[in-house]
Motif scaffolding. Structure first.
Motif, short mmCIF file in Angstrom:
data_model
loop_
_atom_site.label_atom_id
_atom_site.label_comp_id
_atom_site.label_asym_id
_atom_site.label_seq_id
_atom_site.Cartn_x
_atom_site.Cartn_y
_atom_site.Cartn_z
N TYR A 102 40.26 55.24 41.83
CA TYR A 102 40.57 54.09 42.75
C TYR A 102 40.11 52.70 42.29
O TYR A 102 40.62 51.74 42.53
CB TYR A 102 39.98 54.25 44.13
N ILE A 103 39.00 52.65 41.39
CA ILE A 103 38.31 51.84 40.79
C ILE A 103 39.44 51.20 39.63
O ILE A 103 39.87 50.10 39.18
CB ILE A 103 37.03 51.64 40.62
N GLY A 104 39.35 52.18 38.54
CA GLY A 104 40.42 51.99 37.52
C GLY A 104 41.69 51.63 37.70
O GLY A 104 42.18 50.47 37.07
N ARG A 115 45.97 47.13 38.13
CA ARG A 115 46.81 46.52 38.95
C ARG A 115 46.56 45.07 38.72
O ARG A 115 47.37 44.29 38.66
CB ARG A 115 46.89 46.88 40.21
N LEU A 116 45.31 44.68 38.75
CA LEU A 116 45.22 43.25 38.78
C LEU A 116 45.36 42.68 37.25
O LEU A 116 45.79 41.62 37.34
CB LEU A 116 43.47 43.10 38.86
N GLU A 161 36.77 38.33 39.77
CA GLU A 161 36.74 39.88 39.94
C GLU A 161 37.12 39.92 38.12
O GLU A 161 36.50 40.97 37.50
CB GLU A 161 37.51 40.66 40.43
N MET A 162 37.90 39.51 37.57
CA MET A 162 38.45 39.89 36.37
C MET A 162 37.39 39.56 35.29
O MET A 162 36.83 39.87 34.35
CB MET A 162 39.68 39.39 35.96
N ARG A 211 49.02 39.43 33.86
CA ARG A 211 50.03 39.08 32.75
C ARG A 211 51.41 38.58 33.31
O ARG A 211 51.99 38.04 32.97
CB ARG A 211 50.08 40.48 32.17
N ASP A 212 51.79 39.35 34.52
CA ASP A 212 53.00 38.96 35.04
C ASP A 212 53.34 37.56 35.57
O ASP A 212 54.35 36.91 35.53
CB ASP A 212 53.39 39.97 36.28
N THR A 213 52.10 36.94 35.99
CA THR A 213 52.07 35.67 36.62
C THR A 213 51.25 34.63 35.98
O THR A 213 51.14 33.43 36.19
CB THR A 213 51.57 35.50 38.01
N ASP A 214 50.86 35.07 34.68
CA ASP A 214 50.10 33.94 33.91
C ASP A 214 48.67 33.60 34.73
O ASP A 214 48.23 32.50 34.59
CB ASP A 214 50.72 32.83 33.42
N GLY A 215 48.35 34.58 35.54
CA GLY A 215 47.03 34.17 36.67
C GLY A 215 47.31 33.34 37.71
O GLY A 215 46.67 33.27 38.69
#
Length: 221
Positions: A46-48, A53-54, A73-74, A59-63
């Protein structure tokens, strides 16, 4: 049940991950305890999965698709590898107001936040240095008049979150190109000493023909 069946059940239980907590972590000590790991030394799924997902959303939104606490968090992933860092990210934002103030906060104040240690401080200060150097690269060795807004942005980046008064000097050559940027003095919350003789001496050493003097007071340049 024969001995073989019992052995297989024991082996399955041995590799089973710890279940997801019934209640989410709060703001107390539970929020900074290390998450349980399985026998192979891996994070619970659940953490991994959350971290994966984050990263994919980043990557999909360039942040752009991440909230401030998710960006934080990252950053904390590298410093704290085996626990849920979302509660700590939220505590930091609650303590300082926004991501910029978290990154630029003094080490002593950061260490007062429950769950912050040397590794977290190092990652946050690394972000601060990167931001300052990016802003600095946009103004150094360039004519001030043609990059005035970039210069203001740079001053804001390096000074606007300080908690004491600062006196900074920008040294220009005869073409108004910024050749040096130096912090001349740090003061207290309401005072900073400035010595004109030292200012002139440094200007002569650098061969500067013009100066921009910046006095930072109470979060305003």
């Amino acid at each position: 049940m024969n001995g073989c069946d019992a052995g297989r059940m024991k082996q399955v239980a041995h590799f089973r991950e710890s279940p997801l907590p019934l209640f989410p972590f709060g703001d107390g000590d539970e929020a900074v305890q290390a998450a349980p790991v399985n026998a192979a030394g891996r994070l619970p799924s659940y953490i991994g999965d959350h971290r994966q997902r984050l990263r994919e959303r980043f990557r999909d939104t360039d942040g752009a698709g991440l909230a401030e606490y998710e960006v934080l968090e990252m950053v904390l992933f590298r410093a704290i590898s085996r626990q849920d860092v979302k509660p700590l990210a939220r505590r930091l934002l609650d303590s300082f107001g926004d991501l910029a103030r978290v990154v630029s906060a003094p080490k002593a104040r950061l260490m007062q936040v429950h769950g912050v240690g040397e590794a977290v401080v190092t990652e946050l200060k690394l972000m601060e240095v990167v931001a300052q150097r990016m802003a600095r690269s946009r103004v150094m060795q360039r004519p001030v008049l043609s990059s005035w807004q970039a210069l203001l942005d740079y001053c804001h980046t390096v000074m606007s979150h300080a908690e004491t008064e600062h006196f900074r000097i920008l040294f220009l050559d005869r073409k108004n190109v910024l050749i040096a940027d130096e912090e001349q003095a740090k003061g207290t919350v309401d005072h900073v000493p400035v010595y004109p003789r030292e200012v002139v001496k440094r200007a002569l050493e650098l061969g500067a023909t013009a100066l921009i003097l910046i006095h930072y007071v109470a979060r305003h340049i």
